[in-house]
Design an enzyme around this catalytic site. Structure first.
Site, mmCIF file in Angstrom:
data_model
loop_
_atom_site.group_PDB
_atom_site.id
_atom_site.type_symbol
_atom_site.label_atom_id
_atom_site.label_comp_id
_atom_site.label_asym_id
_atom_site.label_seq_id
_atom_site.Cartn_x
_atom_site.Cartn_y
_atom_site.Cartn_z
ATOM 1 N N HIS A 8 0.842 -1.196 0.000
ATOM 2 C CA HIS A 8 0.000 0.000 0.000
ATOM 3 C C HIS A 8 0.879 1.249 0.000
ATOM 4 O O HIS A 8 2.047 1.187 0.365
ATOM 5 C CB HIS A 8 -0.846 0.079 1.279
ATOM 6 C CG HIS A 8 -1.595 -1.152 1.634
ATOM 7 N ND1 HIS A 8 -2.962 -1.256 1.481
ATOM 8 C CD2 HIS A 8 -1.194 -2.337 2.192
ATOM 9 C CE1 HIS A 8 -3.369 -2.445 1.909
ATOM 10 N NE2 HIS A 8 -2.315 -3.114 2.335
ATOM 11 N N TYR A 9 0.290 2.401 -0.351
ATOM 12 C CA TYR A 9 0.903 3.673 0.018
ATOM 13 C C TYR A 9 0.019 4.370 1.040
ATOM 14 O O TYR A 9 -1.180 4.112 1.128
ATOM 15 C CB TYR A 9 1.212 4.568 -1.172
ATOM 16 C CG TYR A 9 0.061 5.055 -2.032
ATOM 17 C CD1 TYR A 9 -1.085 5.645 -1.506
ATOM 18 C CD2 TYR A 9 0.148 4.981 -3.424
ATOM 19 C CE1 TYR A 9 -2.102 6.128 -2.299
ATOM 20 C CE2 TYR A 9 -0.864 5.459 -4.235
ATOM 21 C CZ TYR A 9 -1.982 6.029 -3.661
ATOM 22 O OH TYR A 9 -2.988 6.510 -4.469
ATOM 23 N N THR A 10 0.623 5.257 1.820
ATOM 24 C CA THR A 10 -0.074 5.838 2.962
ATOM 25 C C THR A 10 -0.857 7.103 2.626
ATOM 26 O O THR A 10 -1.803 7.452 3.337
ATOM 27 C CB THR A 10 0.916 6.200 4.083
ATOM 28 O OG1 THR A 10 1.831 7.193 3.585
ATOM 29 C CG2 THR A 10 1.683 4.970 4.541
ATOM 30 N N GLU A 67 2.695 -0.956 4.435
ATOM 31 C CA GLU A 67 2.418 0.411 3.999
ATOM 32 C C GLU A 67 3.748 1.122 3.740
ATOM 33 O O GLU A 67 4.688 1.006 4.538
ATOM 34 C CB GLU A 67 1.644 1.177 5.070
ATOM 35 C CG GLU A 67 0.218 0.688 5.279
ATOM 36 C CD GLU A 67 -0.795 1.414 4.400
ATOM 37 O OE1 GLU A 67 -0.366 2.256 3.584
ATOM 38 O OE2 GLU A 67 -1.995 1.136 4.539
ATOM 39 N N HIS A 125 -2.641 -3.237 -3.239
ATOM 40 C CA HIS A 125 -4.023 -3.066 -2.807
ATOM 41 C C HIS A 125 -4.949 -2.950 -4.016
ATOM 42 O O HIS A 125 -6.086 -3.441 -4.005
ATOM 43 C CB HIS A 125 -4.130 -1.824 -1.921
ATOM 44 C CG HIS A 125 -5.275 -1.860 -0.974
ATOM 45 N ND1 HIS A 125 -5.582 -0.827 -0.124
ATOM 46 C CD2 HIS A 125 -6.214 -2.810 -0.723
ATOM 47 C CE1 HIS A 125 -6.636 -1.135 0.599
ATOM 48 N NE2 HIS A 125 -7.049 -2.338 0.248
ATOM 49 N N ASP A 156 -3.768 2.215 -4.890
ATOM 50 C CA ASP A 156 -2.419 2.105 -4.328
ATOM 51 C C ASP A 156 -1.873 0.691 -4.521
ATOM 52 O O ASP A 156 -2.655 -0.267 -4.553
ATOM 53 C CB ASP A 156 -2.410 2.507 -2.845
ATOM 54 C CG ASP A 156 -3.327 1.676 -1.968
ATOM 55 O OD1 ASP A 156 -4.513 1.500 -2.335
ATOM 56 O OD2 ASP A 156 -2.874 1.200 -0.915
#
Length: 261
Positions: free
Chosen positions: A46-48, A108, A156, A166
């Site tokens: 994922h990215y945050t 993440e 994700h 993401d």
């Protein structure tokens, strides 16, 4: 004398394994079954969307979590023990498995995701080399310990293409694949398939839907190029052909799919 001491030690070890369990249960842990495997089947990236400090706060104090967080500096935090489920996947599916929180490890990575450009199109933010180095080390360790198959290192957007984008088109999937992490396609084979498809013509929508399902993506199987199909196709393209991820069927996408047989 040695045999007596050895026997006493063995007795002590076994006695230590026969500890009292909950409510005084006589629980013996001295025997371990050989027929077992890790519950972890996938790693989800994922990215945050926010900076380091905000990411740490949200993932440790909020209603979502991840097993690991990789910061902008490349420092990694373990926020949830791997034996426990982190709340990172949400409504999702991969090869028909909808229990992704229970069967995956979530990572993440601090990244802003995207911002709107002057033309209204998204401007995606890149990942840095420090993060890539940290991810490579972390992923290799997780994959080795849990025996995770290459096709189960996903984003994700792969497991939830109707909701998520993401880790985005600038996530370094190809660099990770070059390091032996995750699934990629035979690039020589893809070029050969592309040349053939340019002569024979493009497969129909039903074919693309079948290929998406074969490759793990939840996708309608009705032959209609509807929004859910476009989203699933865009997620595939974002992972394997990020230069163009509009969700439209094309020869290059078909060639990549054929090169993943």
């Amino acid at each position: 004398m040695f045999r007596l001491t050895s026997a006493l030690l063995t007795t002590a070890v076994l006695a230590g394994c026969a500890a009292r369990g909950p409510a005084g249960l006589d629980l013996d842990t001295s025997i371990t079954a050989v027929s077992q495997a890790s519950r972890v089947r996938s790693v989800v990236l994922h990215y945050t969307s926010v900076d380091d400090a905000s990411s740490i706060h949200l993932l440790s104090k909020g209603k979502v979590s991840a097993h690991y967080l990789v910061t902008d500096s490349g420092r990694a935090y373990r926020l949830v023990d791997e034996n426990r489920a982190a709340w990172h996947a949400g409504a999702s599916s991969w090869y028909g498995n909808i229990a992704m929180n229970s069967t995956s490890i979530g990572i993440e990575v601090v990244n802003s995701g995207w911002t709107e450009g002057p033309d209204g199109k998204p401007l995606w933010h890149p990942y840095n080399d420090r993060q890539l180095r940290a991810l490579t080390i972390l992923l290799r360790d997780i994959i080795q310990r849990h025996g995770i198959a290459p096709e189960n290192v996903v984003g994700h957007s792969d497991i939830a293409p109707q909701r998520k984008v993401d880790p985005g088109p600038l996530f370094p999937w190809k660099a990770l694949a070059d390091a032996g992490i995750g699934r990629w396609y035979d690039e020589t084979g893809a070029a050969e398939h592309l040349a053939r498809l340019q002569l024979q013509g493009l497969p129909d929508t039903a074919w693309f839907q079948q290929q998406l399902q074969r490759l793990g993506y939840a996708c309608p199987q009705d032959g209609v190029l509807d929004k859910p199909t476009i989203n699933a196709l865009a997620a595939f393209q974002m992972h394997y052909r990020p230069a163009l991820h509009d969700g439209q069927p094309d020869a290059e996408t078909a060639a990549i799919m054929l090169a993943m047989l």
